[in-house]
Design an enzyme around this catalytic site. Structure first.
Site, short mmCIF file in Angstrom:
data_model
loop_
_atom_site.label_atom_id
_atom_site.label_comp_id
_atom_site.label_asym_id
_atom_site.label_seq_id
_atom_site.Cartn_x
_atom_site.Cartn_y
_atom_site.Cartn_z
N HIS A 133 1.74 -2.19 -5.66
CA HIS A 133 0.75 -1.70 -7.20
C HIS A 133 0.97 -3.01 -8.15
O HIS A 133 -0.01 -3.37 -8.60
CB HIS A 133 1.39 -0.66 -7.75
CG HIS A 133 0.60 0.59 -7.18
ND1 HIS A 133 -0.64 0.72 -7.34
CD2 HIS A 133 1.45 1.75 -6.76
CE1 HIS A 133 -0.83 2.31 -6.81
NE2 HIS A 133 0.05 2.49 -6.35
N HIS A 176 5.96 0.34 -1.96
CA HIS A 176 4.63 0.85 -2.58
C HIS A 176 4.56 0.57 -4.09
O HIS A 176 3.35 0.30 -4.44
CB HIS A 176 4.59 2.45 -2.36
CG HIS A 176 3.27 3.08 -2.61
ND1 HIS A 176 2.32 3.97 -1.83
CD2 HIS A 176 2.90 3.30 -3.94
CE1 HIS A 176 1.65 4.24 -2.45
NE2 HIS A 176 1.59 4.18 -3.85
N GLU A 177 5.49 0.67 -4.75
CA GLU A 177 5.18 0.52 -6.24
C GLU A 177 5.33 -1.20 -6.51
O GLU A 177 4.22 -1.45 -7.34
CB GLU A 177 6.60 1.00 -7.03
CG GLU A 177 6.56 2.57 -6.90
CD GLU A 177 5.17 3.47 -7.21
OE1 GLU A 177 4.28 2.83 -7.86
OE2 GLU A 177 5.19 4.48 -6.45
N GLY A 234 6.72 8.24 -7.50
CA GLY A 234 6.94 6.66 -8.03
C GLY A 234 5.69 6.42 -8.75
O GLY A 234 4.73 7.21 -8.42
N CYS A 259 -0.85 8.27 -2.57
CA CYS A 259 -0.86 7.60 -3.88
C CYS A 259 -1.67 8.22 -4.93
O CYS A 259 -2.54 9.02 -4.66
CB CYS A 259 -1.42 6.14 -3.63
SG CYS A 259 -1.42 5.34 -5.13
N LEU A 260 -0.81 8.38 -6.01
CA LEU A 260 -1.39 9.12 -7.03
C LEU A 260 -2.71 8.47 -7.56
O LEU A 260 -3.68 9.27 -8.10
CB LEU A 260 -0.67 9.28 -8.40
CG LEU A 260 0.77 9.99 -8.30
CD1 LEU A 260 1.74 9.79 -9.43
CD2 LEU A 260 0.53 11.34 -7.90
N GLN A 317 -0.85 2.03 -13.07
CA GLN A 317 -1.67 3.30 -12.74
C GLN A 317 -1.79 4.04 -14.17
O GLN A 317 -2.46 5.36 -13.97
CB GLN A 317 -0.72 3.91 -11.74
CG GLN A 317 -0.66 3.50 -10.45
CD GLN A 317 0.05 4.14 -9.46
OE1 GLN A 317 1.38 4.26 -9.34
NE2 GLN A 317 -0.71 5.19 -8.56
#
Ligand SMILES: [Zn+2]
Length: 169
Positions: A138, A134-135, A45, A92-93, A50
């Protein structure tokens, strides 16, 4: 084009992203770049902030390329229903190497627009529900560490400050 993933510490990650109002070629290109960048970083995701684009836009593929029909684009997504609970390790990236147990809803329904601006609803369970939450966090300037204890969060932030000082973040 693969973009570098922005890490914790960049203010774009803590800003509420602006709505997408134009559904054009440029948006499609951004979405293509997001999928490419997400796969390159081994993620399932990715939210637009990001890669530095403060827009209400996220891509998800919980099968990581296995099922092309699992590729999801969420434009201006909103959570309209949540149900149940699940707890599992989340990463998380934008916080590479850090993982923590996070409790979230187990079933989630989102309402979003597609690349043509058409509204749709989609429900997901387990990992997909987690990815939705999660997304969308963000897009509201929130990271998964906002769901862990203050103690753990401070510890993570302290480690990151150390890494940053050593030029490793
Ligand atoms: Zn993330």
């Amino acid at each position: 084009m693969v973009h570098p993933i922005v890490k914790l510490g960049d203010p774009v990650l803590e800003r509420v992203a602006g709505p997408v109002t134009v559904f054009d070629e440029e948006l499609r290109k951004l979405v293509d770049d997001m999928f490419e960048s997400m796969y390159a970083a081994q993620g399932v995701g990715l939210a637009a902030p990001q890669i530095g684009a403060s827009k209400q836009l996220a891509v998800i593929d919980t099968t990581f390329k296995e099922d092309p029909s699992a590729r999801l684009v969420l434009v201006n997504p909103k959570i309209i229903h949540t149900e149940g609970k699940q707890t599992s390790s989340e990463g998380c990236l934008s916080l590479p190497e850090f993982r923590e147990k996070v409790t979230r809803a187990n079933k989630v329904t989102v309402r979003a627009q597609d690349l043509d601006g058409k509204f749709f609803e989609r429900s997901g369970e387990g990992l997909l529900a987690r990815a939705f939450l999660h997304e969308i966090d963000h897009l509201n300037g929130k990271l998964f560490i906002s769901h862990v204890s203050a103690l753990k969060r401070d510890l993570i932030k302290r480690k990151i400050r150390k890494l940053a000082k050593a030029g490793q973040w």
